[in-house]
Design a protein around this motif. Sequence first.
Motif, PDB file in Angstrom:
ATOM      1  N   PRO A  93      14.840  85.685  98.397  1.00 43.06           N
ATOM      2  CA  PRO A  93      15.238  85.726  99.816  1.00 43.06           C
ATOM      3  C   PRO A  93      15.910  87.030 100.196  1.00 43.06           C
ATOM      4  O   PRO A  93      15.649  87.573 101.279  1.00 43.06           O
ATOM      5  CB  PRO A  93      16.197  84.534  99.948  1.00 43.06           C
ATOM      6  N   ASN A  94      16.765  87.553  99.329  1.00 42.93           N
ATOM      7  CA  ASN A  94      17.468  88.794  99.630  1.00 42.93           C
ATOM      8  C   ASN A  94      16.499  89.961  99.755  1.00 42.93           C
ATOM      9  O   ASN A  94      16.614  90.794 100.670  1.00 42.93           O
ATOM     10  CB  ASN A  94      18.499  89.091  98.547  1.00 42.93           C
ATOM     11  N   LYS A 112      29.297  90.125  96.039  1.00 43.05           N
ATOM     12  CA  LYS A 112      28.241  90.400  97.008  1.00 43.05           C
ATOM     13  C   LYS A 112      26.891  90.549  96.308  1.00 43.05           C
ATOM     14  O   LYS A 112      26.799  90.897  95.131  1.00 43.05           O
ATOM     15  CB  LYS A 112      28.558  91.695  97.771  1.00 43.05           C
ATOM     16  N   VAL A 113      25.839  90.283  97.090  1.00 48.03           N
ATOM     17  CA  VAL A 113      24.476  90.546  96.672  1.00 48.03           C
ATOM     18  C   VAL A 113      23.953  91.650  97.582  1.00 48.03           C
ATOM     19  O   VAL A 113      23.841  91.460  98.796  1.00 48.03           O
ATOM     20  CB  VAL A 113      23.585  89.297  96.804  1.00 48.03           C
ATOM     21  N   GLU A 114      23.662  92.803  97.029  1.00 47.62           N
ATOM     22  CA  GLU A 114      23.293  93.954  97.846  1.00 47.62           C
ATOM     23  C   GLU A 114      21.886  94.433  97.516  1.00 47.62           C
ATOM     24  O   GLU A 114      21.535  94.603  96.336  1.00 47.62           O
ATOM     25  CB  GLU A 114      24.288  95.098  97.621  1.00 47.62           C
ATOM     26  N   THR A 133      27.468  92.201  92.672  1.00 46.90           N
ATOM     27  CA  THR A 133      28.792  92.697  92.283  1.00 46.90           C
ATOM     28  C   THR A 133      29.826  91.581  92.361  1.00 46.90           C
ATOM     29  O   THR A 133      29.693  90.644  93.152  1.00 46.90           O
ATOM     30  CB  THR A 133      29.237  93.865  93.178  1.00 46.90           C
ATOM     31  N   ARG A 134      30.839  91.700  91.542  1.00 45.15           N
ATOM     32  CA  ARG A 134      31.971  90.774  91.544  1.00 45.15           C
ATOM     33  C   ARG A 134      33.239  91.619  91.501  1.00 45.15           C
ATOM     34  O   ARG A 134      33.420  92.422  90.575  1.00 45.15           O
ATOM     35  CB  ARG A 134      31.897  89.836  90.339  1.00 45.15           C
ATOM     36  N   ALA A 135      34.069  91.486  92.546  1.00 42.46           N
ATOM     37  CA  ALA A 135      35.289  92.291  92.677  1.00 42.46           C
ATOM     38  C   ALA A 135      34.980  93.778  92.581  1.00 42.46           C
ATOM     39  O   ALA A 135      35.726  94.550  91.974  1.00 42.46           O
ATOM     40  CB  ALA A 135      36.329  91.882  91.636  1.00 42.46           C
ATOM     41  N   GLY A 136      33.846  94.169  93.172  1.00 35.95           N
ATOM     42  CA  GLY A 136      33.477  95.576  93.221  1.00 35.95           C
ATOM     43  C   GLY A 136      32.805  96.112  91.981  1.00 35.95           C
ATOM     44  O   GLY A 136      32.368  97.267  91.958  1.00 35.95           O
ATOM     45  N   LEU A 137      32.681  95.290  90.935  1.00 34.34           N
ATOM     46  CA  LEU A 137      32.053  95.720  89.693  1.00 34.34           C
ATOM     47  C   LEU A 137      30.639  95.155  89.625  1.00 34.34           C
ATOM     48  O   LEU A 137      30.425  93.959  89.873  1.00 34.34           O
ATOM     49  CB  LEU A 137      32.861  95.225  88.492  1.00 34.34           C
ATOM     50  N   ILE A 147      26.328  86.947  99.682  1.00 31.64           N
ATOM     51  CA  ILE A 147      27.669  86.826  99.115  1.00 31.64           C
ATOM     52  C   ILE A 147      27.589  85.958  97.861  1.00 31.64           C
ATOM     53  O   ILE A 147      26.693  85.142  97.716  1.00 31.64           O
ATOM     54  CB  ILE A 147      28.677  86.220 100.115  1.00 31.64           C
ATOM     55  N   VAL A 148      28.544  86.169  96.969  1.00 28.34           N
ATOM     56  CA  VAL A 148      28.671  85.347  95.760  1.00 28.34           C
ATOM     57  C   VAL A 148      29.924  84.503  95.913  1.00 28.34           C
ATOM     58  O   VAL A 148      31.003  85.027  96.222  1.00 28.34           O
ATOM     59  CB  VAL A 148      28.775  86.227  94.496  1.00 28.34           C
ATOM     60  N   LYS A 149      29.781  83.192  95.727  1.00 27.09           N
ATOM     61  CA  LYS A 149      30.927  82.288  95.812  1.00 27.09           C
ATOM     62  C   LYS A 149      31.171  81.634  94.463  1.00 27.09           C
ATOM     63  O   LYS A 149      30.252  81.402  93.689  1.00 27.09           O
ATOM     64  CB  LYS A 149      30.682  81.204  96.868  1.00 27.09           C
TER      65      LYS A 149
END
Length: 332
Positions: A286-287, A325-327, A10-14, A314-316
């Motif tokens: 890995p995730n 995020k990576v969920e 996700t990026r900014a919740g999307l 996390i995504v940077k």
Amino acid sequence: MMMSSLIEETRAGLVENIHDGLICGVNDQFQTLYQVGDVEQYVYYRSAAKPIQAIPAFMTGVKEKYQLTDEEATLFTASQRGEPYHIAALESLLKKIPVAETDLHCAASLALNSEPRDEMIRNRQQKRRLYHNCAGKHLGFLAVCRELGYPLEGYWKIDHPLQQKITAILSNLAEISIDKIKVGIDGCGVPVFAIPLKNMAITYLKLACPDLIEDKEIRKAVIQITKLMNENPNIVASEHFVCSVLLRDSNIVAKGGAQGVYCFGLKKERIAFALKVLSGSEEVWPNILVSILEQIDYSNKNTIASLKELRPNIVKNDAGIEVGKVETVFSL
């Protein structure tokens, strides 16, 4: 195909990316303990087959006959990435066994890892078959052909006696009849096998728990192979790759393959997993592996922490600022 989402990015919740896939975990009774998606789905091993493909080399005593170092023998199982220690071991191995580089069927290549590849380019080095990711496997194939009197020509074809021998070993380890094994051609030109994901997990269960292997010669070879992989993890891949991180844990036997395939077995727990990311992504390994190990409450937290360092959840952006995020979204 019955599948499930494994990872959402996700990026900014999307939601920006979704990685669907399959996971199977089996116990030492060959029962399915954990399942995500259809565990009877056929999946190609790709390079996850390398420890199995290396078995004939160890059954024929190539290591002892040619006085190979542990690093050189481990190359038979490896997806080497062209680091200096890989090249040194490959060069030494090529000098010891009675084959020529031109005998290798794999394509001429440069190193896979960026730093040694850039160094090769700066030094104007030419592509070589010896630098191919699968060169160690191919050298093992050729050594076996020399020992058993098989022709070198055509060792990459499924009807060659070497490939027939490998197919029979796979059938034994996977608890599947030869007629149910599907065969394609791998990136390096040799046969690549597809079997149901559950049977793939069973093969890694037997690699981790060789007492389950009835054939004494195969069992002896597997014990030797997995010991070398655990003792020489960087030869199997390189420092900052999943295989090497997992193999540093002496309780784990692991190997990945192209297009999102990953397999590992846990020795003390006597369970094994096979998974397939249907997007083909290796970045999310890995995730997924962290989630599997945490969900089964795996005892070695250092191994889990090392996997998290490879790819945090996390995504940077390019400036290092957290933007997403990576969920993991699956439950075993």
